[in-house]
Design a protein around this motif. Structure first.
Motif, PDB file in Angstrom:
ATOM      1  N   VAL A  71       0.846  -1.272  -0.085  1.00  0.00           N
ATOM      2  CA  VAL A  71       0.214   0.045   0.063  1.00  0.00           C
ATOM      3  C   VAL A  71       0.934   1.344   0.121  1.00  0.00           C
ATOM      4  O   VAL A  71       0.778   2.035   0.963  1.00  0.00           O
ATOM      5  CB  VAL A  71      -1.043   0.002   1.199  1.00  0.00           C
ATOM      6  CG1 VAL A  71      -2.265  -0.723   1.047  1.00  0.00           C
ATOM      7  CG2 VAL A  71      -0.385  -0.252   2.512  1.00  0.00           C
ATOM      8  N   MET A  72       1.687   1.484  -0.993  1.00  0.00           N
ATOM      9  CA  MET A  72       2.543   2.626  -1.173  1.00  0.00           C
ATOM     10  C   MET A  72       1.820   3.851  -1.681  1.00  0.00           C
ATOM     11  O   MET A  72       2.012   4.624  -2.419  1.00  0.00           O
ATOM     12  CB  MET A  72       3.626   2.371  -2.203  1.00  0.00           C
ATOM     13  CG  MET A  72       4.596   1.377  -1.839  1.00  0.00           C
ATOM     14  SD  MET A  72       5.893   1.024  -2.938  1.00  0.00           S
ATOM     15  CE  MET A  72       6.867   2.585  -2.999  1.00  0.00           C
ATOM     16  N   ILE A 127      -6.457  -5.650  -2.048  1.00  0.00           N
ATOM     17  CA  ILE A 127      -6.965  -4.570  -2.690  1.00  0.00           C
ATOM     18  C   ILE A 127      -6.263  -4.148  -3.831  1.00  0.00           C
ATOM     19  O   ILE A 127      -6.664  -2.798  -4.498  1.00  0.00           O
ATOM     20  CB  ILE A 127      -7.071  -3.605  -1.735  1.00  0.00           C
ATOM     21  CG1 ILE A 127      -5.941  -3.106  -0.845  1.00  0.00           C
ATOM     22  CG2 ILE A 127      -8.352  -3.918  -0.721  1.00  0.00           C
ATOM     23  CD1 ILE A 127      -6.268  -2.080   0.124  1.00  0.00           C
ATOM     24  N   ASP A 128      -5.166  -4.462  -4.234  1.00  0.00           N
ATOM     25  CA  ASP A 128      -4.223  -3.918  -5.218  1.00  0.00           C
ATOM     26  C   ASP A 128      -4.839  -4.902  -6.548  1.00  0.00           C
ATOM     27  O   ASP A 128      -3.841  -5.734  -7.013  1.00  0.00           O
ATOM     28  CB  ASP A 128      -2.491  -4.091  -5.016  1.00  0.00           C
ATOM     29  CG  ASP A 128      -1.922  -3.353  -5.988  1.00  0.00           C
ATOM     30  OD1 ASP A 128      -2.281  -2.586  -6.854  1.00  0.00           O
ATOM     31  OD2 ASP A 128      -0.652  -3.508  -5.853  1.00  0.00           O
ATOM     32  N   THR A 169      -2.707 -11.014   1.118  1.00  0.00           N
ATOM     33  CA  THR A 169      -2.621 -10.360   2.522  1.00  0.00           C
ATOM     34  C   THR A 169      -3.555  -8.935   2.686  1.00  0.00           C
ATOM     35  O   THR A 169      -4.052  -8.616   1.734  1.00  0.00           O
ATOM     36  CB  THR A 169      -1.238  -9.894   2.721  1.00  0.00           C
ATOM     37  OG1 THR A 169      -0.735  -9.114   1.617  1.00  0.00           O
ATOM     38  CG2 THR A 169      -0.201 -10.968   2.856  1.00  0.00           C
ATOM     39  N   PHE A 170      -3.942  -9.016   3.678  1.00  0.00           N
ATOM     40  CA  PHE A 170      -5.232  -7.928   3.966  1.00  0.00           C
ATOM     41  C   PHE A 170      -4.709  -6.668   4.820  1.00  0.00           C
ATOM     42  O   PHE A 170      -3.872  -6.920   5.728  1.00  0.00           O
ATOM     43  CB  PHE A 170      -6.702  -8.565   4.581  1.00  0.00           C
ATOM     44  CG  PHE A 170      -6.977  -9.766   3.461  1.00  0.00           C
ATOM     45  CD1 PHE A 170      -7.906  -9.411   2.820  1.00  0.00           C
ATOM     46  CD2 PHE A 170      -6.333 -11.055   3.719  1.00  0.00           C
ATOM     47  CE1 PHE A 170      -8.169 -10.620   1.715  1.00  0.00           C
ATOM     48  CE2 PHE A 170      -6.668 -12.115   2.878  1.00  0.00           C
ATOM     49  CZ  PHE A 170      -7.725 -11.828   2.040  1.00  0.00           C
ATOM     50  N   CYS A 171      -5.447  -5.711   4.548  1.00  0.00           N
ATOM     51  CA  CYS A 171      -5.229  -4.518   5.574  1.00  0.00           C
ATOM     52  C   CYS A 171      -5.653  -4.855   7.084  1.00  0.00           C
ATOM     53  O   CYS A 171      -5.009  -4.260   8.004  1.00  0.00           O
ATOM     54  CB  CYS A 171      -5.940  -3.161   5.011  1.00  0.00           C
ATOM     55  SG  CYS A 171      -5.136  -2.509   3.626  1.00  0.00           S
ATOM     56  N   GLY A 172      -6.636  -5.340   7.382  1.00  0.00           N
ATOM     57  CA  GLY A 172      -7.127  -5.359   8.685  1.00  0.00           C
ATOM     58  C   GLY A 172      -8.122  -4.230   9.072  1.00  0.00           C
ATOM     59  O   GLY A 172      -8.678  -4.324  10.273  1.00  0.00           O
ATOM     60  N   THR A 173      -8.201  -3.307   8.203  1.00  0.00           N
ATOM     61  CA  THR A 173      -9.253  -2.334   8.771  1.00  0.00           C
ATOM     62  C   THR A 173     -10.789  -2.652   8.485  1.00  0.00           C
ATOM     63  O   THR A 173     -11.053  -3.560   7.663  1.00  0.00           O
ATOM     64  CB  THR A 173      -8.893  -1.032   8.091  1.00  0.00           C
ATOM     65  OG1 THR A 173      -8.948  -1.211   6.678  1.00  0.00           O
ATOM     66  CG2 THR A 173      -7.647  -0.347   8.396  1.00  0.00           C
TER      67      THR A 173
END
Length: 470
Positions: free
Chosen positions: A238-239, A271-272, A466-470
């Motif tokens: 997530v750059m 999400i990318d 992989t996931f953000c966790g939000t």
């Protein structure tokens, strides 16, 4: 004995236009999972019996000035005019024993004015991931935020399921991001933009002068950081400009991952979907992010047209800087202390061979420490030809194996081990977390008892996203 902090807060002096005062939401039954004793000592913190309450947001230490910072940002290329700390509270700053100013922030501590529709909380998985990976990055000598503590809050967090809540305490050189500059430039709040520029220069880049000096210093920091990521097979995921820290530290360990089998176009973030932040794209995205910083700094320049021309020239040169740093990193991984431009071909040929054979990134380079990686590459004929070229190249190096041993880790936080650690922790077993964290503190040493952590995942163990966790 209570825990005391030598707070010396400076960001809070900028005024409420830069943040909102915000108390963390207290954890109902905070339970300390981990406390980083060595980092705490470095920060000058006297640790007492109330650490769980403090790092769980239930007890505010003396001298703290809790606040949530304001910033904007481009997220996957799309500009969001207001983001800010939606689930984090900055307790304050300390000047550590080395004279460096450091932020201490609670992440997952509840809603703030910038939470939008979120609950501002974190569940246990992302907290443990950030703790393990950020400390692993530090041990790998890569600029990063640090993890001071992890606390289980005693409350339920509602995501795709009901999950245990947690808070991680993050330590950073600061939490100033490209997005912090963007929000004031977009709002045409030039006085605040100038104040932020002056503050950032004084805090991070005292050798630099004015907006142009700040831009160059930030570019130089990113040009060193991204090749360091790539040298260990790290993909940030997530750059976004709100995750691009001005001081040049790695920040935000959401959908990050370390590659197993090498693939230049590898993406992990769920999400990318357009592969914007793939492994190979990271240098170009760093330039793109710096272009957004440059755009934000133009209003501070006396001649906007001349500034655009000057900043554009600087950005074009950043590509060469990134390439030179990448060459230096990967040359050292091959035992080459002073690389030539032609060494880029030797490096690229190995990476191409690894990609074609599906070779494990970490284990292939680690095997070279011992002289050969032929067991990691299925095309033996092609590898032997490459190995002959490499052997000729390093024959005049003083001590190539020592150089390689300092650059090629034998252990990294592999995705499947992190997921296994999280699964165990959710069930109340934190032994895998503590074991993994301990093993990753000496990533360049072939320590006994951790062989299973070096093994790539089996087909059934592969973590594809992989996931953000939000």
């Amino acid at each position: 004995m209570k825990t005391t902090f030598p707070f010396d807060n400076s960001f809070a002096q900028l005024g409420t236009g830069f943040f909102s005062y915000q108390m963390p939401e207290p954890s109902p039954t905070p339970e300390l999972i981990a406390y980083n004793e060595s980092l705490g000592s470095e920060l000058g913190i006297d640790a007492g019996d109330d650490r769980a309450a403090i790092f769980g947001g239930a007890l505010i230490p003396d001298g703290a000035e809790p606040l949530a910072q304001l910033y904007a940002g481009h997220q996957f290329g799309n500009y969001n005019p207001q983001l800010g700390d939606g689930r984090a509270v900055l307790l304050g700053e300390v000047v550590d024993i080395n004279g460096n100013r450091r932020d201490i922030q609670l992440k997952g501590s509840g809603r703030t004015p910038y939470s939008r529709s979120g609950d501002g909380k974190a569940w246990l998985g992302p907290v443990l991931r950030e703790y393990v990976v950020s400390e692993a990055m530090h041990a790998l000598a890569i600029p990063t935020t640090r993890a001071l503590a992890a606390v289980r809050t005693g409350e339920d967090i509602y995501r795709e399921a009901i999950l245990p809540g947690a808070i991680v305490t993050r330590v950073a050189a600061s939490h100033i991001r490209v997005g912090t500059f963007q929000v004031f430039a977009a709002r045409q709040q030039i006085d605040k933009l100038q104040e932020l520029c002056d503050y950032t220069l004084a805090r991070h880049y005292q050798h630099a002068n004015g907006p142009e000096g700040l831009l160059q210093a930030a570019m130089d920091a990113q040009a060193k950081l991204i090749p360091a990521w790539m040298g260990v097979g790290f993909i940030h995921g997530v750059m976004n400009t709100d995750n691009c820290q001005i001081a040049g530290e790695t920040i935000d360990y959401g959908p990050c991952a370390f590659m197993d089998a090498f693939a230049s176009d590898r993406v992990f973030s769920s999400i990318d979907r357009m592969a914007r932040y793939s492994y190979a794209n990271q240098p170009d995205i760093a330039i793109w992010n710096m272009a957004q910083l440059a755009t934000s700094l133009v209003p501070l320049m006396p001649d906007a047209e001349a500034a655009v021309e000057r900043f554009t020239t600087m950005l074009h040169k950043m590509k060469d800087h990134l390439r030179a740093e990448w060459l230096a990193v990967f040359a050292e991984k091959l035992g080459i202390s002073q690389p030539y431009i032609e060494d880029g071909t030797l490096i690229a040929d190995l990476l191409d061979l690894m990609e074609r054979c599906g070779s494990d990134f970490t284990n292939t380079f680690a095997a070279l420490n011992h002289g050969s990686a032929i067991d990691e590459v299925t095309d033996r004929v092609a590898y032997n030809a490459w190995h002959h070229r490499w052997s000729n190249r390093i024959k005049d190096e003083n001590d190539p194996k020592a150089l390689m041993a300092r650059r090629n880790p034998v252990i990294i936080p592999r995705n499947h081990r992190i997921e296994q650690m999280i699964t165990a922790a959710v069930e109340g077993d934190f032994a895998p977390f503590h074991r993994l964290n301990a093993a990753l503190q000496t990533p360049f040493e072939d320590c006994e008892g951790f062989d299973d952590l070096k093994r790539p995942p089996s087909t059934e163990e592969i973590v594809p996203a992989t996931f953000c966790g939000t």
